[in-house]
Write a protein that holds these residues in place. Structure first.
Motif, PDB file in Angstrom:
ATOM      1  N   LYS A  15       0.818  -1.216   0.000  1.00 38.13           N
ATOM      2  CA  LYS A  15       0.000   0.000   0.000  1.00 38.13           C
ATOM      3  C   LYS A  15       0.854   1.270   0.000  1.00 38.13           C
ATOM      4  N   THR A  33      -0.269   8.191   7.282  1.00 33.63           N
ATOM      5  CA  THR A  33      -0.905   8.429   8.586  1.00 33.63           C
ATOM      6  C   THR A  33      -0.443   7.406   9.625  1.00 33.63           C
ATOM      7  N   GLY A  34       0.053   6.248   9.160  1.00 30.49           N
ATOM      8  CA  GLY A  34       0.589   5.257  10.099  1.00 30.49           C
ATOM      9  C   GLY A  34       1.717   5.854  10.932  1.00 30.49           C
ATOM     10  N   ARG A  38       2.414   5.871  14.923  1.00 25.28           N
ATOM     11  CA  ARG A  38       3.692   5.418  15.468  1.00 25.28           C
ATOM     12  C   ARG A  38       4.259   6.468  16.421  1.00 25.28           C
ATOM     13  N   ARG A  89      10.363   3.474  13.155  1.00 25.44           N
ATOM     14  CA  ARG A  89      10.320   2.336  12.213  1.00 25.44           C
ATOM     15  C   ARG A  89      10.673   1.008  12.869  1.00 25.44           C
ATOM     16  N   ALA A  97       2.241   1.325  18.050  1.00 21.20           N
ATOM     17  CA  ALA A  97       1.316   2.053  17.168  1.00 21.20           C
ATOM     18  C   ALA A  97       0.009   1.289  17.021  1.00 21.20           C
ATOM     19  N   SER A  98       0.130  -0.009  16.800  1.00 22.33           N
ATOM     20  CA  SER A  98      -1.060  -0.827  16.597  1.00 22.33           C
ATOM     21  C   SER A  98      -1.948  -0.807  17.849  1.00 22.33           C
ATOM     22  N   ALA A 101      -3.483   2.764  18.446  1.00 26.98           N
ATOM     23  CA  ALA A 101      -4.483   3.039  17.406  1.00 26.98           C
ATOM     24  C   ALA A 101      -5.857   2.473  17.755  1.00 26.98           C
ATOM     25  N   ARG A 107      -7.293   8.375  18.282  1.00 22.44           N
ATOM     26  CA  ARG A 107      -7.777   8.392  16.889  1.00 22.44           C
ATOM     27  C   ARG A 107      -8.432   9.734  16.567  1.00 22.44           C
ATOM     28  N   ARG A 128      -5.669   3.390   7.382  1.00 21.36           N
ATOM     29  CA  ARG A 128      -6.555   2.246   7.596  1.00 21.36           C
ATOM     30  C   ARG A 128      -8.029   2.650   7.583  1.00 21.36           C
ATOM     31  N   ASP A 129      -8.271   3.925   7.873  1.00 20.66           N
ATOM     32  CA  ASP A 129      -9.651   4.410   8.036  1.00 20.66           C
ATOM     33  C   ASP A 129      -9.880   5.682   7.236  1.00 20.66           C
ATOM     34  N   ILE A 130      -9.062   5.878   6.213  1.00 17.15           N
ATOM     35  CA  ILE A 130      -9.136   7.156   5.489  1.00 17.15           C
ATOM     36  C   ILE A 130     -10.451   7.233   4.698  1.00 17.15           C
ATOM     37  N   ASP A 182      -6.299  -4.883  13.967  1.00 20.13           N
ATOM     38  CA  ASP A 182      -6.719  -3.706  13.187  1.00 20.13           C
ATOM     39  C   ASP A 182      -8.158  -3.872  12.662  1.00 20.13           C
ATOM     40  N   ARG A 185     -10.984  -4.070  15.955  1.00 17.18           N
ATOM     41  CA  ARG A 185     -11.058  -3.079  17.037  1.00 17.18           C
ATOM     42  C   ARG A 185     -12.399  -2.347  16.962  1.00 17.18           C
TER      43      ARG A 185
HETATM   44  O1   DC Z   1       0.953   1.693   8.342  1.00 17.38           O
HETATM   45  P1   DC Z   1       1.721   1.457   9.628  1.00 17.38           P
HETATM   46  O2   DC Z   1       2.223   0.061   9.801  1.00 17.38           O
HETATM   47  O3   DC Z   1       2.825   2.454   9.803  1.00 17.38           O
HETATM   48  O4   DC Z   1       0.647   1.730  10.803  1.00 17.38           O
HETATM   49  C1   DC Z   1       0.994   1.565  12.145  1.00 17.38           C
HETATM   50  C2   DC Z   1      -0.261   1.168  12.938  1.00 17.38           C
HETATM   51  O5   DC Z   1      -1.178   2.265  12.971  1.00 17.38           O
HETATM   52  C3   DC Z   1      -1.011  -0.036  12.379  1.00 17.38           C
HETATM   53  O6   DC Z   1      -1.130  -1.028  13.367  1.00 17.38           O
HETATM   54  C4   DC Z   1      -2.378   0.471  12.031  1.00 17.38           C
HETATM   55  C5   DC Z   1      -2.482   1.827  12.656  1.00 17.38           C
HETATM   56  N1   DC Z   1      -3.107   2.818  11.769  1.00 17.38           N
HETATM   57  C6   DC Z   1      -4.432   3.102  11.967  1.00 17.38           C
HETATM   58  O7   DC Z   1      -5.071   2.512  12.824  1.00 17.38           O
HETATM   59  N2   DC Z   1      -5.042   4.065  11.208  1.00 17.38           N
HETATM   60  C7   DC Z   1      -4.360   4.703  10.249  1.00 17.38           C
HETATM   61  N3   DC Z   1      -4.969   5.642   9.512  1.00 17.38           N
HETATM   62  C8   DC Z   1      -2.996   4.399  10.013  1.00 17.38           C
HETATM   63  C9   DC Z   1      -2.395   3.431  10.794  1.00 17.38           C
END
Ligand code: DC
Length: 230
Positions: A15, A33-34, A38, A89, A97-98, A101, A107, A128-130, A182, A185
């Motif tokens: 992606k 946005t991840g 993070r 990273r 992050a996970s 989130a 959020r 993930r939620d855009i 993810d 949730r």
């Molecule tokens: O894309 P990534 O691996 O850098 O994202 C890190 C974590 O953030 C991943 O577990 C999902 C979460 N995330 C989210 O919940 N909503 C987003 N818009 C972007 C990432």
């Protein structure tokens, strides 16, 4: 009205590579946005707060200054004035992050920051939620996915190239666990928006993915969907 292209999907589906290439192809900026989640996870970890502790994580997030600066040569992510682009990273930061989130307060804060950027900037937004929550009205939405086994294989090759070795089965397990967290949730779970274009990258190359996306975007722009209002 700025051009906003929403891209969602699980990690390891290609992606972010596709989103970055698409942004280049269309000559607009890319927002990851991840990286913001993070940074929020790092803020909680540094404050000694469990990223799953909703109250604690929301408080730390409210007291933290998470920012991104976008440029053609890539995004930089900042936490309280410190450039944390590389620090976030690590596998630990990814786990934090996970977890963070899953917290509504976190959020909501990230969503506000993302909408502020999208309101002012032509941008390809990767998350993930855009398409489902941050920008439900974005005229172009993609959902990029791939079989977990293929995503694990790609992750393993990437790790090898970086000199890291982790067993395939372990990587696959981690990917499935992350998908589960993810996708199930309570707050903004990962799922395709009803009007998202689904692209399964299991058997196609990155070039093909980007070409398909760029074609769709160009068709939408040509139709004048955006009705630019200047
Ligand atoms: O894309 P990534 O691996 O850098 O994202 C890190 C974590 O953030 C991943 O577990 C999902 C979460 N995330 C989210 O919940 N909503 C987003 N818009 C972007 C990432």
């Amino acid at each position: 009205m700025p051009i906003n292209i929403a891209i969602d999907g699980p990690s390891g589906a290609g992606k972010s590579s596709a989103a970055k290439e698409l942004a280049k192809e269309l000559n607009i900026l890319y927002l990851d946005t991840g990286a913001m989640y993070r940074a929020a996870g790092l803020a909680a970890t540094r404050a000694g707060v469990d990223p799953l502790d909703a109250e604690g994580a929301s408080r730390v997030c409210a007291q933290s200054d998470v920012r991104v600066t976008l440029a053609a040569d890539g995004q930089r992510t900042w936490l309280n004035g410190e450039d944390v682009t590389d620090v976030i990273r690590t596998p630990d930061a990814s786990r934090a992050a996970s977890k963070v989130a899953t917290v509504r307060g976190v959020r909501d804060a990230m969503l506000a920051l993302q909408r502020d950027i999208a309101r002012e900037t032509d941008v390809v937004i990767d998350g993930r939620d855009i398409g489902t929550r941050v920008l439900p009205d974005a005229p172009v939405k993609f959902y990029i996915t791939a079989a977990p086994e293929e995503r694990a294989r790609r992750r393993m090759l990437q790790q090898r190239a970086e000199g890291v070795s982790q067993a395939y089965e372990e990587i696959l397990e981690e990917i499935k666990r992350r998908d589960e967290r993810d996708g199930t949730r309570a707050v903004d779970p990962l799922r395709p928006a009803p009007d998202a274009v689904l692209i399964d990258t299991t058997d196609i190359t990155l070039e093909e993915v980007v070409e398909r996306m760029a074609d769709i975007c160009r068709a939408v722009f040509r139709e004048g969907y955006y009705g630019r209002s200047e």
